[in-house]
Write a protein that holds these residues in place. Structure first.
Motif, PDB file in Angstrom:
ATOM      1  N   SER A  41      -0.222  -1.425   8.782  1.00  0.00           N
ATOM      2  CA  SER A  41      -0.145  -0.010   8.301  1.00  0.00           C
ATOM      3  C   SER A  41      -1.171   0.936   9.319  1.00  0.00           C
ATOM      4  O   SER A  41      -1.032   2.009   9.653  1.00  0.00           O
ATOM      5  CB  SER A  41      -0.605   0.130   6.996  1.00  0.00           C
ATOM      6  N   ASP A  68       1.727   3.325   2.980  1.00  0.00           N
ATOM      7  CA  ASP A  68       0.258   3.006   3.030  1.00  0.00           C
ATOM      8  C   ASP A  68      -0.208   3.708   4.274  1.00  0.00           C
ATOM      9  O   ASP A  68      -1.405   4.239   4.504  1.00  0.00           O
ATOM     10  CB  ASP A  68       0.108   1.562   3.202  1.00  0.00           C
ATOM     11  N   VAL A  77       7.131   0.509   2.089  1.00  0.00           N
ATOM     12  CA  VAL A  77       5.628   0.356   1.377  1.00  0.00           C
ATOM     13  C   VAL A  77       4.823   0.530   2.577  1.00  0.00           C
ATOM     14  O   VAL A  77       3.578   1.259   2.376  1.00  0.00           O
ATOM     15  CB  VAL A  77       5.364  -1.179   0.554  1.00  0.00           C
ATOM     16  N   GLN A  97       1.887   6.455  -5.742  1.00  0.00           N
ATOM     17  CA  GLN A  97       1.058   6.703  -4.476  1.00  0.00           C
ATOM     18  C   GLN A  97       0.567   8.255  -4.712  1.00  0.00           C
ATOM     19  O   GLN A  97       1.265   9.065  -5.088  1.00  0.00           O
ATOM     20  CB  GLN A  97       1.345   6.506  -3.226  1.00  0.00           C
ATOM     21  N   HIS A 148       6.749   1.735  -5.803  1.00  0.00           N
ATOM     22  CA  HIS A 148       5.387   1.824  -5.165  1.00  0.00           C
ATOM     23  C   HIS A 148       5.332   3.207  -4.706  1.00  0.00           C
ATOM     24  O   HIS A 148       4.076   3.748  -4.880  1.00  0.00           O
ATOM     25  CB  HIS A 148       5.669   0.671  -3.770  1.00  0.00           C
ATOM     26  N   LEU A 159      -0.762   7.250   3.854  1.00  0.00           N
ATOM     27  CA  LEU A 159      -2.089   7.607   3.138  1.00  0.00           C
ATOM     28  C   LEU A 159      -3.127   7.599   4.177  1.00  0.00           C
ATOM     29  O   LEU A 159      -4.119   8.264   4.030  1.00  0.00           O
ATOM     30  CB  LEU A 159      -2.486   6.529   1.849  1.00  0.00           C
ATOM     31  N   ARG A 160      -3.126   6.516   4.905  1.00  0.00           N
ATOM     32  CA  ARG A 160      -4.322   6.158   6.104  1.00  0.00           C
ATOM     33  C   ARG A 160      -4.489   7.624   7.132  1.00  0.00           C
ATOM     34  O   ARG A 160      -5.472   8.015   7.524  1.00  0.00           O
ATOM     35  CB  ARG A 160      -3.956   5.067   6.719  1.00  0.00           C
TER      36      ARG A 160
END
Length: 228
Positions: free
Chosen positions: A57, A98, A94, A145, A141, A101-102
């Motif tokens: 990720s 992720d 997924v 988030q 998922h 988000l990072r």
């Protein structure tokens, strides 16, 4: 806008990329196979070679840093077995969430499938059942988030020329829809932030694409949908 399309060489992704590039958006297409880079360049899309089944990720976050939105349009594709439905249709989606988000990217549009969100029918073969399970898990998922997500679940896909008219509702999609029309709907969803938080079922129908997306946004907010 600057937009990343995961699965950039897919049939829907190529159509979407061409539409976005033609209107002046900056588009990055994530591809696994370097041989596909020239196809994307011919479409006006910047290719980035990154295998979402094998990378981290952190690496994907680096690739997508600074973009306005991501679209997950990757898929294991016809002829792949159940195992790759899990690694691509679930795990890669997924991974992209992720990474978003990072990287601090909020907008995420998921290309899901008809049947996701429900158990596969009893008569489904093992591979189709695995596909539905993978897409359902990926959708669930994403929805958990802190992202501005929209999930699009198209009906059975065809390569017929697009009509520009669809049915876009919260009800289970039936029938068919052209890949051209799916791409047009994705453009309209990216242009309509008020569709955030919606699971939308797509099939051929009577409503012009922009009207269909605007009506979906209005049904959620009670306010007119935002247009580009």
């Amino acid at each position: 806008m600057k937009i990343v399309i995961a699965g950039g060489n897919g049939q829907i992704a190529r159509r979407l990329g061409r539409l976005l590039a033609a209107r002046g958006d900056s588009v990055i297409g994530i591809v696994r196979n370097p041989a596909h880079s020239s196809d994307l360049q011919a479409d006006g899309i910047e290719p980035v070679v990154c295998d979402l089944e094998k990378t981290s990720s952190d690496e994907v976050a680096r690739v997508i840093s600074g973009v306005d939105a991501v679209v997950f349009a990757a898929g294991a594709g016809p002829g792949s077995g159940a195992a790759r439905k899990h690694t691509v249709d679930h795990q890669a989606a997924v991974l992209l969430a992720d990474a978003a988000l990072r990287a601090g990217i909020r907008r995420y549009v998921m290309v899901s499938t008809r049947g996701a969100g429900s158990p596969p029918p009893a008569h489904a073969d093992d591979v189709w059942a695995a596909y539905v399970h993978a897409k359902t898990a990926a959708d669930e998922h994403l929805m958990a988030q802190d992202l501005d997500w929209t999930v699009l679940r198209p009906a059975a896909l065809t390569n017929e020329p697009g009509t520009g008219s669809v049915r876009l509702t919260a009800e289970r999609s039936i029938g068919e829809v052209t890949r051209d029309d799916v791409a047009q709907v994705l453009v309209a969803l990216l242009d309509t932030p008020a569709t955030t938080g919606l699971i939308l079922e797509l099939a051929e129908g009577p409503d012009p694409v922009r009207e269909a997306v605007s009506h979906a946004a209005e049904a959620r907010t009670g306010q007119p949908g935002q247009r580009p």
